[in-house]
Design a protein around this motif. Sequence first.
Motif, PDB file in Angstrom:
ATOM      1  N   TYR A 135     -16.583   0.423  26.621  1.00  0.00           N
ATOM      2  CA  TYR A 135     -17.051   1.863  26.078  1.00  0.00           C
ATOM      3  C   TYR A 135     -15.703   2.793  26.732  1.00  0.00           C
TER       4      TYR A 135
ATOM      5  N   GLN B 180     -15.223   6.989  27.328  1.00  0.00           N
ATOM      6  CA  GLN B 180     -15.940   8.104  27.721  1.00  0.00           C
ATOM      7  C   GLN B 180     -15.001   9.243  27.657  1.00  0.00           C
TER       8      GLN B 180
ATOM      9  N   PRO C 284     -20.590   7.941  26.771  1.00  0.00           N
ATOM     10  CA  PRO C 284     -19.938   6.954  26.382  1.00  0.00           C
ATOM     11  C   PRO C 284     -20.328   6.644  25.060  1.00  0.00           C
TER      12      PRO C 284
ATOM     13  N   LEU D 114     -15.012   2.232  30.247  1.00  0.00           N
ATOM     14  CA  LEU D 114     -15.961   1.715  30.974  1.00  0.00           C
ATOM     15  C   LEU D 114     -15.977   0.113  30.579  1.00  0.00           C
TER      16      LEU D 114
ATOM     17  N   LEU E  21     -28.090  -3.078  30.734  1.00  0.00           N
ATOM     18  CA  LEU E  21     -26.437  -3.282  30.896  1.00  0.00           C
ATOM     19  C   LEU E  21     -25.916  -2.929  32.106  1.00  0.00           C
TER      20      LEU E  21
ATOM     21  N   PHE F 224     -22.870  -1.600  34.481  1.00  0.00           N
ATOM     22  CA  PHE F 224     -21.699  -0.736  33.965  1.00  0.00           C
ATOM     23  C   PHE F 224     -20.597  -0.603  35.352  1.00  0.00           C
ATOM     24  N   GLY F 225     -19.314  -1.112  34.996  1.00  0.00           N
ATOM     25  CA  GLY F 225     -18.148  -0.710  35.851  1.00  0.00           C
ATOM     26  C   GLY F 225     -18.021   0.729  36.060  1.00  0.00           C
ATOM     27  N   THR F 226     -17.537   0.940  37.179  1.00  0.00           N
ATOM     28  CA  THR F 226     -17.278   2.368  37.559  1.00  0.00           C
ATOM     29  C   THR F 226     -16.335   3.364  36.693  1.00  0.00           C
TER      30      THR F 226
END
Lengths: 110, 113
Positions: A36, A38, A44, A87, A98, A100-102
Amino acid sequence: RKEVEQDPGPFNVPEGATVAFNCTYSNSASQSFFWYRQDCRKEPKLLMSVYSSGNEDGRFTAQLNRASQYISLLIRDSKLSDSATYLCVTGRTGANNLFFGTGTRLTVIP
Amino acid sequence: DTEVTQTPKHLVMGMTNKKSLKCEQHMGHRAMYWYKQKAKKPPELMFVYSYEKLSINESVPSRFSPECPNSSLLNLHLHALQPEDSALYLCASSPGLGSYEQYFGPGTRLTVT
């Protein structure tokens, strides 16, 4: 251990450069993978899904290595408009959401 | 059409106010989500609805109350919030639970004074 881990950056690259982001996931049951994008103070937006065979969309190439539990995103010929946070996101059956990574912050410099 | 809409775009409220955030999607998706996002952090899941039933409540304080009137609409009722609740509140939808991609609305930027 976090489900998804990313290098937070920031990555500052000149226009025209090629930049690669990496991401690792901890759960081997993960079966869907996404990148994603953002923009600052925006929502996002799905950039691309990541498939086992790897996939390309214009200047963007995503790859998945299931054995190493590793996902990558390559951006070629960076544009100023590519500046954003990217992301890394995974999903798996049996989970209701889902993961999410940082996020990795990219700034493309003129 | 992959559009999720949210209203209002911005909201300023006092700690004693009651307000509601609204979200709508017309993609026929069966799962809808509320997230909270603070600056420079990833979205943090709050609630998940599947087929109009609450599927997940991520230990969110009761001052946040979700509601799913029908499969296209999702509300978040706010009451007696604290200044630390100021954040971007994002709604998302997906075809179903689990591993499907999610589509996000533009968010409501909430400031609690």
